[in-house]
Scaffold this active site. Structure first.
Site, mmCIF file in Angstrom:
data_model
loop_
_atom_site.group_PDB
_atom_site.id
_atom_site.type_symbol
_atom_site.label_atom_id
_atom_site.label_comp_id
_atom_site.label_asym_id
_atom_site.label_seq_id
_atom_site.Cartn_x
_atom_site.Cartn_y
_atom_site.Cartn_z
ATOM 1 N N ASP B 291 0.620 -1.328 -0.105
ATOM 2 C CA ASP B 291 0.031 -0.209 -0.020
ATOM 3 C C ASP B 291 0.835 1.331 0.291
ATOM 4 O OD1 ASP B 291 -2.191 1.568 0.508
ATOM 5 O OD2 ASP B 291 -2.322 1.118 2.254
ATOM 6 N N GLU B 325 -2.875 10.227 -0.126
ATOM 7 C CA GLU B 325 -3.996 9.022 -0.534
ATOM 8 C C GLU B 325 -4.437 9.041 0.972
ATOM 9 O OE1 GLU B 325 -6.582 5.645 -1.068
ATOM 10 O OE2 GLU B 325 -4.046 5.976 -0.389
ATOM 11 N N GLU B 326 -3.356 9.026 1.720
ATOM 12 C CA GLU B 326 -3.578 8.023 3.232
ATOM 13 C C GLU B 326 -4.635 8.812 3.650
ATOM 14 O OE1 GLU B 326 -4.017 4.947 3.318
ATOM 15 O OE2 GLU B 326 -1.928 3.951 1.840
ATOM 16 N N ASP B 353 -4.346 -0.153 -6.660
ATOM 17 C CA ASP B 353 -4.571 0.289 -4.744
ATOM 18 C C ASP B 353 -4.710 -1.088 -3.567
ATOM 19 O OD1 ASP B 353 -3.621 1.427 -2.423
ATOM 20 O OD2 ASP B 353 -5.069 2.929 -3.143
#
Lengths: 469, 469
Positions: B291, B325-326, B353
């Protein structure tokens, strides 16, 4: 004489030509079925491990946890109805891990997961920094010119192979136990090993290591397998690999711990013992569920089930929960010394110390006249998927010294395929135990203990093992 | 009009009655075979992940690692021969985890493994101590009388179920994202959740959480699943369960990070883009291999292989490695905003992803006239074990906002059976990636990108999704 008799009976048995002279007082099938049924509807072994891991948790020798474990074990054995419960003092070394951290400095910075090997000295305050020398194995280290080792952090990068019987352990664990000696001989600053474990995770595996009086004590740690991969990858570049290692382990001197012993006294031969072993201590990072909470649960539950289901056995069943297995089998050595005069009373010893995987084989170490009884054990254990192995059992770690003193042992061999994924890591916790598997162990030990306790079979003395060829 | 044409061609295609009008410039089978062969002998996707995880490592938004990752990505895309490589600035919040430790105080003392949820405030210096209220779910918390919650540490003990498509995530992750709001509404001191993960290990899973302006911000953390079991077991007694929690997370203000973009300019239609996405940031504890190093490797390798094997495509292929993104899809939102006027140039977007498990299905979100082309994609991907799914793809997290703006997406759906064992933990490291599996992804993305870039198919505009029934 014994030999002749044994050979004859062995042959006759093998061909089913005579009824067993040993079988006169042997448990009947109805008893075994009753015991099996009772065990199959009992969670006792699991519940004991749960109680130990939740109420006590980690219990490294000499620690507060260890003291709690001793009190827990005494209380548990009493509650379960063992008629004699007592402790045997054992002097144990109390070592604490403290901080253990490391960082790859170059070629690329990385924090890596390490743990101190059990008994390691500390680094200087604030840690040490050095170039890393990667070697494939302990042997490779021994063959490296000392000038290439001097001043460095040695990294032994040997991977453990997965195997049901745990055969991958021996070839790798020598690096853990002996690495610091060999590295110090060539004047290394410290040693790190790839974890002795079959997982690919970021848990580092601890375990005992040794020093030698003729060389300096240097700090020794283990990298998690995932971090060992990272460190290994650093050697893809031509730049030197350097690390910072900071370990603040401490010795706290000697403490008193205890072997905790519970007995179910036999009705006919109270001085003949079926000796069931496990160890009470654990490493400090996990809760010691597999190592060796499982063993504690299995042997304690098995003895309890025999008593509760079929009443007082003819011979005594003795459960010994040894102190300080992890750090040199100290409790076992003490036991063997203190009981030197009465070891001959032990009819057979068995230890559960390989997790909670299901048992697939029973190996024996019986005098020849008792070998037909091994066949009877096999027959009784067959419904559990257990077959008879060779008559070359060595027993578990805490009882390995007994056969040399004539004490017969059996090894109820467990499936250890995944045992070394968790062994000696923070990840050795209750959730790793499968209820069906530990129950199968409980049933097997109960059947074994019951059959040995309620027969006249005498497997003494344990035969010598022939040297490997 | 378009609809009519589409319906007709769709039917004719379905029955194989006409040759494809879209197929005039479509890649021939020899090209696809050549591309497949090249990919199957290439470790490029894996090597890119290795390079990112070893040379950069953890890269939480705004951190030094993030800055390194941006420089790494620019250099990597240039080295691989993308003809345009550029960055798009994104303002990101920089939060650091700091110390996160917890202890069960009563009924039995235990150190437990926790991690702060992303964005959590700190506890007071030295931590806080309170009784624990265990609830089954976020819904159960909402239904608990506030007086039972007030002053306590709330523990949401909901287990995530394992599923190939990751369907267990949604029902559990609401507790992670919303738990602190609901707990604070009833005046809890802090909240801990059982990790949103399918493993039984002592790694805690982090992940973003939210606050609400109308309630107090309270510290929020996750317990590893093994430690959640331990905490749960404490409730077997009638004594109150109390804990000490100490988390020292910090906000470091806003930093500039970047979406890093590489393009292979099309020879015939340079302003039509095949948009391949992944995200460059990761959480801070692992090295972000699954990830989303895997996604970075897969889409970058796929585009590179198309170019290196079959030359310049007719349409442009754009690889977008999103920032942050996180922590709220910040890079994706910035991209969509900054490129609002040119989103119509995107023929199709796809994001990788979900780790590195093999792809089993391609879902599309194509305008009806392009649906026959989806069948062609299926045919080309079939040798990889990939079948065509429904025309209801939502794309990955960074491209989920595109279909609403008319941009077609596909979802190349990966086997996520084990993804959530490692997701957002220190254990998300390179060793979790299977070389064969990531290579299958690389091949699939290469085939997809090549076919989309070298045909005239126009799946625009993406259809609206019908609401779930």
């Amino acid at each position: 004489m014994a030999m002749k008799f044994s050979s004859l009976t062995s042959i006759l048995f093998t061909f089913g030509l005579i009824a067993s002279p040993l079988g006169a007082t042997l448990a009947n099938e109805a008893d075994l079925q009753q015991l099996t049924n009772a065990s199959e509807s009992s969670d006792l072994a699991f519940d004991i491990v749960k109680s130990l891991t939740i109420e006590v948790g980690p219990r490294i020798a000499g620690s507060e946890g260890d003291k709690k474990a001793v009190a827990w074990a005494e209380a548990k054995l009493k509650t379960l109805g063992f008629d004699k419960v007592y402790k045997q003092p054992v002097r144990v070394r109390n070592w604490s891990r403290g901080l253990a951290e490391a960082k790859i400095i170059s070629p690329y910075e990385h924090s890596v997961v390490i743990t101190a090997l059990g008994g390691s000295v500390a680094t200087p305050k604030g840690g040490l920094k050095a170039e890393v020398l990667m070697v494939e194995s302990l042997e490779a280290l021994q063959q490296t010119p000392p000038e290439d080792v001097s001043g460095k952090i040695v990294f032994i990068n040997k991977k453990m192979q997965r195997d049901r019987a745990g055969k991958g352990y021996g070839p790798v664990v020598v690096g853990r136990s002996q690495g610091a000696i060999e590295a110090a001989r060539a004047n290394a600053q410290a040693i790190l090993i790839r974890s002795v474990g079959t997982d690919n995770s970021r848990f580092a595996h601890t375990g005992a290591m040794r020093y030698s009086p003729d060389v300096k004590k240097i700090p020794a740690g283990a990298l998690s397998n995932a971090d060992a991969d990272t460190l290994e990858a650093m050697f893809d570049t031509t730049n030197p690999v350097t690390m910072h290692v900071n370990m603040q382990a401490k010795e706290h001197g000697w403490q008193t711990s205890y072997n905790v012993i519970g007995e179910i006294t036999g009705s006919e031969k109270p001085n003949e013992f079926i000796h069931l072993a496990a160890h009470l201590d654990s490493w400090d990072e996990g809760t010691g569920a597999l190592d060796d909470g499982a063993g504690v649960g299995i042997v304690t539950a098995a003895a309890t089930l025999v008593k509760n289901t079929l009443g007082q056995p003819k011979r005594s069943i003795r459960v010994v929960l040894y102190a300080n297995e992890e750090f040199g089998l100290i409790g076992a050595k003490q036991y063997t010394k203190d009981n030197a005069d009465t070891l001959e009373q032990i009819i057979v010893a068995a230890e559960s110390d390989f997790g909670a995987g299901s048992i697939y084989q029973i190996d024996t170490r019986f005098a020849a006249p008792a070998l037909p009884f091994a066949k009877k054990l096999e027959k009784a254990l067959k419904p559990l998927g257990i077959k008879l192995g060779p008559n070359t059992a060595t027993g578990g770690p805490d009882i390995y010294m007994l056969p040399a003193k004539g004490v017969p042992v059996v090894s109820l061999r467990q499936d250890g395929t995944y045992y070394f994924d968790y062994h000696h890591t923070p990840n050795d916790t209750l959730d790793k135990i499968n209820l069906d598997d530990i129950r199968q162990n409980q049933t097997a030990y109960a059947i074994f203990a019951y059959m040995m306790a309620n027969s006249d079979v005498d497997p003494r003395p344990a035969p010598e093992l022939e040297p490997a060829q």
